[in-house]
Design a protein around this motif. Structure first.
Motif, PDB file in Angstrom:
ATOM      1  N   SER A  92       4.705  -8.490  -1.821  1.00 57.72           N
ATOM      2  CA  SER A  92       4.857  -6.943  -2.076  1.00 57.72           C
ATOM      3  C   SER A  92       6.022  -6.555  -1.869  1.00 57.72           C
ATOM      4  O   SER A  92       6.300  -5.380  -2.386  1.00 57.72           O
ATOM      5  N   LEU A  93       6.503  -7.559  -0.981  1.00 59.76           N
ATOM      6  CA  LEU A  93       7.800  -6.837  -0.298  1.00 59.76           C
ATOM      7  C   LEU A  93       9.360  -7.286  -1.293  1.00 59.76           C
ATOM      8  O   LEU A  93      10.282  -6.804  -1.579  1.00 59.76           O
ATOM      9  N   GLY A  94       8.931  -8.490  -1.624  1.00 62.78           N
ATOM     10  CA  GLY A  94       9.476  -8.915  -3.250  1.00 62.78           C
ATOM     11  C   GLY A  94       9.365  -7.495  -4.436  1.00 62.78           C
ATOM     12  O   GLY A  94      10.595  -7.317  -4.760  1.00 62.78           O
ATOM     13  N   LEU A  95       8.858  -7.117  -4.293  1.00 61.25           N
ATOM     14  CA  LEU A  95       8.670  -6.185  -5.329  1.00 61.25           C
ATOM     15  C   LEU A  95       8.804  -5.239  -5.073  1.00 61.25           C
ATOM     16  O   LEU A  95       9.466  -4.270  -5.765  1.00 61.25           O
ATOM     17  N   ALA A  96       8.239  -4.795  -4.451  1.00 65.19           N
ATOM     18  CA  ALA A  96       8.900  -3.877  -3.827  1.00 65.19           C
ATOM     19  C   ALA A  96      11.079  -3.418  -3.863  1.00 65.19           C
ATOM     20  O   ALA A  96      11.522  -2.404  -3.767  1.00 65.19           O
ATOM     21  N   ALA A  97      11.372  -4.099  -2.898  1.00 62.07           N
ATOM     22  CA  ALA A  97      12.421  -4.807  -3.487  1.00 62.07           C
ATOM     23  C   ALA A  97      13.127  -4.602  -4.678  1.00 62.07           C
ATOM     24  O   ALA A  97      14.199  -3.981  -4.936  1.00 62.07           O
ATOM     25  N   LEU A  98      12.582  -5.254  -5.231  1.00 62.94           N
ATOM     26  CA  LEU A  98      13.059  -4.742  -6.932  1.00 62.94           C
ATOM     27  C   LEU A  98      12.853  -3.221  -7.226  1.00 62.94           C
ATOM     28  O   LEU A  98      13.942  -3.411  -8.221  1.00 62.94           O
ATOM     29  N   LEU A  99      11.780  -3.149  -7.292  1.00 58.95           N
ATOM     30  CA  LEU A  99      11.543  -1.439  -7.324  1.00 58.95           C
ATOM     31  C   LEU A  99      12.717  -0.505  -6.805  1.00 58.95           C
ATOM     32  O   LEU A  99      12.969  -0.050  -7.410  1.00 58.95           O
ATOM     33  N   VAL A 100      12.859  -0.751  -6.336  1.00 59.85           N
ATOM     34  CA  VAL A 100      13.661  -0.320  -5.137  1.00 59.85           C
ATOM     35  C   VAL A 100      15.594  -0.421  -5.755  1.00 59.85           C
ATOM     36  O   VAL A 100      16.364   0.238  -6.347  1.00 59.85           O
ATOM     37  N   TRP A 101      15.253  -1.865  -6.902  1.00 57.38           N
ATOM     38  CA  TRP A 101      16.692  -2.110  -7.022  1.00 57.38           C
ATOM     39  C   TRP A 101      17.312  -1.409  -8.687  1.00 57.38           C
ATOM     40  O   TRP A 101      17.901  -0.969  -9.270  1.00 57.38           O
ATOM     41  N   MET A 102      16.027  -1.773  -8.978  1.00 59.47           N
ATOM     42  CA  MET A 102      15.303  -1.278 -10.443  1.00 59.47           C
ATOM     43  C   MET A 102      15.733   0.511 -10.814  1.00 59.47           C
ATOM     44  O   MET A 102      16.821   1.222 -11.392  1.00 59.47           O
ATOM     45  N   LEU A 103      15.529   1.228  -9.638  1.00 64.84           N
ATOM     46  CA  LEU A 103      15.458   2.722  -9.091  1.00 64.84           C
ATOM     47  C   LEU A 103      15.430   3.355  -7.658  1.00 64.84           C
ATOM     48  O   LEU A 103      14.279   2.531  -7.297  1.00 64.84           O
ATOM     49  N   LEU A 104      16.403   3.354  -7.004  1.00 61.11           N
ATOM     50  CA  LEU A 104      16.549   3.520  -5.904  1.00 61.11           C
ATOM     51  C   LEU A 104      15.658   5.219  -5.466  1.00 61.11           C
ATOM     52  O   LEU A 104      15.364   4.812  -4.262  1.00 61.11           O
ATOM     53  N   PRO A 105      15.641   6.065  -5.846  1.00 58.37           N
ATOM     54  CA  PRO A 105      14.423   6.933  -5.647  1.00 58.37           C
ATOM     55  C   PRO A 105      13.053   6.744  -5.464  1.00 58.37           C
ATOM     56  O   PRO A 105      12.547   7.262  -4.488  1.00 58.37           O
ATOM     57  N   LEU A 106      12.842   5.256  -5.638  1.00 63.07           N
ATOM     58  CA  LEU A 106      11.240   4.871  -5.411  1.00 63.07           C
ATOM     59  C   LEU A 106      11.583   4.105  -4.259  1.00 63.07           C
ATOM     60  O   LEU A 106      10.573   3.761  -3.537  1.00 63.07           O
ATOM     61  N   ALA A 107      12.466   4.140  -2.955  1.00 66.54           N
ATOM     62  CA  ALA A 107      12.409   3.798  -1.674  1.00 66.54           C
ATOM     63  C   ALA A 107      11.636   4.712  -1.010  1.00 66.54           C
ATOM     64  O   ALA A 107      11.159   4.479  -0.304  1.00 66.54           O
ATOM     65  N   LEU A 108      10.871   5.935  -1.754  1.00 65.89           N
ATOM     66  CA  LEU A 108      10.741   6.542  -1.035  1.00 65.89           C
ATOM     67  C   LEU A 108       8.828   6.622  -0.971  1.00 65.89           C
ATOM     68  O   LEU A 108       8.360   7.118  -0.365  1.00 65.89           O
ATOM     69  N   VAL A 109       8.748   5.177  -1.790  1.00 64.89           N
ATOM     70  CA  VAL A 109       6.999   5.595  -2.202  1.00 64.89           C
ATOM     71  C   VAL A 109       6.815   3.990  -1.786  1.00 64.89           C
ATOM     72  O   VAL A 109       5.776   3.590  -1.606  1.00 64.89           O
ATOM     73  N   VAL A 110       7.545   2.701  -2.062  1.00 62.24           N
ATOM     74  CA  VAL A 110       7.951   1.171  -2.130  1.00 62.24           C
ATOM     75  C   VAL A 110       7.207   1.547  -0.438  1.00 62.24           C
ATOM     76  O   VAL A 110       6.038  -0.017  -0.138  1.00 62.24           O
ATOM     77  N   GLY A 111       7.470   2.203   0.621  1.00 58.15           N
ATOM     78  CA  GLY A 111       6.700   1.567   1.652  1.00 58.15           C
ATOM     79  C   GLY A 111       5.604   1.779   2.172  1.00 58.15           C
ATOM     80  O   GLY A 111       4.723   0.963   2.683  1.00 58.15           O
ATOM     81  N   GLY A 112       4.595   2.932   1.288  1.00 54.22           N
ATOM     82  CA  GLY A 112       3.351   3.294   1.216  1.00 54.22           C
ATOM     83  C   GLY A 112       2.379   2.032   0.247  1.00 54.22           C
ATOM     84  O   GLY A 112       1.318   1.369   0.560  1.00 54.22           O
ATOM     85  N   LEU A 113       3.345   1.189  -0.335  1.00 53.65           N
ATOM     86  CA  LEU A 113       3.257   0.029  -1.548  1.00 53.65           C
ATOM     87  C   LEU A 113       2.460  -1.071  -0.677  1.00 53.65           C
ATOM     88  O   LEU A 113       1.676  -1.542  -1.347  1.00 53.65           O
ATOM     89  N   VAL A 114       3.378  -1.445  -0.192  1.00 53.98           N
ATOM     90  CA  VAL A 114       3.887  -2.623   0.434  1.00 53.98           C
ATOM     91  C   VAL A 114       2.924  -2.703   1.514  1.00 53.98           C
ATOM     92  O   VAL A 114       2.284  -3.239   2.740  1.00 53.98           O
ATOM     93  N   VAL A 115       2.419  -0.860   2.416  1.00 53.96           N
ATOM     94  CA  VAL A 115       1.678  -0.892   3.703  1.00 53.96           C
ATOM     95  C   VAL A 115       0.157  -0.906   3.074  1.00 53.96           C
ATOM     96  O   VAL A 115      -0.393  -1.457   3.761  1.00 53.96           O
ATOM     97  N   LEU A 116       0.005  -0.541   1.979  1.00 56.64           N
ATOM     98  CA  LEU A 116      -1.261  -0.657   1.273  1.00 56.64           C
ATOM     99  C   LEU A 116      -1.889  -2.289   0.836  1.00 56.64           C
ATOM    100  O   LEU A 116      -2.680  -2.637   1.182  1.00 56.64           O
ATOM    101  N   ALA A 117      -0.884  -3.284   0.267  1.00 54.51           N
ATOM    102  CA  ALA A 117      -0.563  -4.139   0.379  1.00 54.51           C
ATOM    103  C   ALA A 117      -1.044  -5.196   1.359  1.00 54.51           C
ATOM    104  O   ALA A 117      -2.478  -6.025   1.751  1.00 54.51           O
ATOM    105  N   ALA A 118      -0.397  -4.828   2.614  1.00 56.51           N
ATOM    106  CA  ALA A 118      -0.944  -5.280   3.645  1.00 56.51           C
ATOM    107  C   ALA A 118      -2.244  -4.748   4.377  1.00 56.51           C
ATOM    108  O   ALA A 118      -3.165  -6.064   4.454  1.00 56.51           O
ATOM    109  N   VAL A 119      -2.561  -4.245   4.301  1.00 57.41           N
ATOM    110  CA  VAL A 119      -3.707  -3.661   4.493  1.00 57.41           C
ATOM    111  C   VAL A 119      -5.649  -3.997   3.610  1.00 57.41           C
ATOM    112  O   VAL A 119      -6.161  -4.162   4.229  1.00 57.41           O
ATOM    113  N   ALA A 120      -5.095  -4.657   2.460  1.00 61.41           N
ATOM    114  CA  ALA A 120      -6.153  -4.792   1.152  1.00 61.41           C
ATOM    115  C   ALA A 120      -5.473  -6.795   1.787  1.00 61.41           C
ATOM    116  O   ALA A 120      -7.153  -6.824   1.728  1.00 61.41           O
TER     117      ALA A 120
END
Length: 222
Positions: free
Chosen positions: A178-206
């Motif tokens: 999930s960390l790697g995918l978050a980094a990839l998403l931000v690298w592809m589209l910088l504004p996604l930095a505003l949401v990838v933190g929530g995705l990483v937290v959701l992955a850790a909780v799951a």
């Protein structure tokens, strides 16, 4: 009036319109509402985490509060902005030692990642080793934040998360992915930095709710 009410009730049971035609409107897909609500909470948590990462030392309390907020949402507890603000206050009361460690770790990871990516030839081995070690520590801290509860000490929490990370390597790899995918998403589209933190937290909780990690079902109150 009573007769008209009975007729309308019979039409509803038969699925027909007042003109006698059977309604062809499709039924609403089941589960769409809860899924969209969870997506909204993930976006909110992502924005909070993105803002908290800027000063670095507030990253860990934001991750812990975000995880607690998502767990509360899944269990049907209070999940409004006021509840999230209260969880942020509770998470930021004591973990300053751990927060300083996380802030330093994030800074080291950013420097190492820059060295690895900007190296014109083969990346230096020390930078790769430091990047791998930092990623492993970050996985442990994420798993600890995913199970944090108000008033819980961070020392024992991190030690238990380290034990789980070793015993449940599949879950640790999922968090790392999930960390790697978050980094990839931000690298592809910088504004996604505003949401990838929530995705990483959701992955850790799951991951922590998986039976392999000793987690409890999302409907539990404890």
């Amino acid at each position: 009036m009573a007769l008209q009410e009975r007729r309308r009730e019979r039409r509803r049971e038969r699925g027909t319109t007042p003109a006698g035609r059977r309604s062809t409107a499709p039924d609403a897909p089941r589960g769409v509402g809860p899924s969209l609500a969870l997506l909204g909470e993930v976006v909110v948590v992502g924005v909070v985490v993105a803002l908290a990462v800027v000063p670095l030392v507030t990253a860990l309390p934001a991750l812990a509060a975000g995880a607690l907020h998502l767990r509360a949402h899944v269990r049907g507890e209070a999940d409004g902005l006021r509840a999230l603000a209260g969880r942020l206050r509770a998470a930021g009361r004591r973990p300053w030692g751990a927060s300083l460690i996380v802030g330093g770790l994030v800074l080291v990871l950013l420097v190492d990642l820059s060295v690895v990516l900007l190296s014109p030839s083969r990346p230096p081995a020390p930078a790769l080793a430091a990047l791998a070690a930092g990623a492993a520590v970050l996985v442990v801290l994420l798993r600890a934040a995913a199970t944090w509860s108000p008033g819980e000490a961070w020392g024992p929490l991190v030690r238990r998360a380290a034990d789980r990370s070793l015993d449940d390597l599949a879950g640790s790899l999922l968090v790392l992915l999930s960390l790697g995918l978050a980094a990839l998403l931000v690298w592809m589209l910088l504004p996604l930095a505003l949401v990838v933190g929530g995705l990483v937290v959701l992955a850790a909780v799951a991951v922590e709710m998986r039976p392999a990690a000793g987690g409890r079902p999302a409907t539990d109150d404890a």
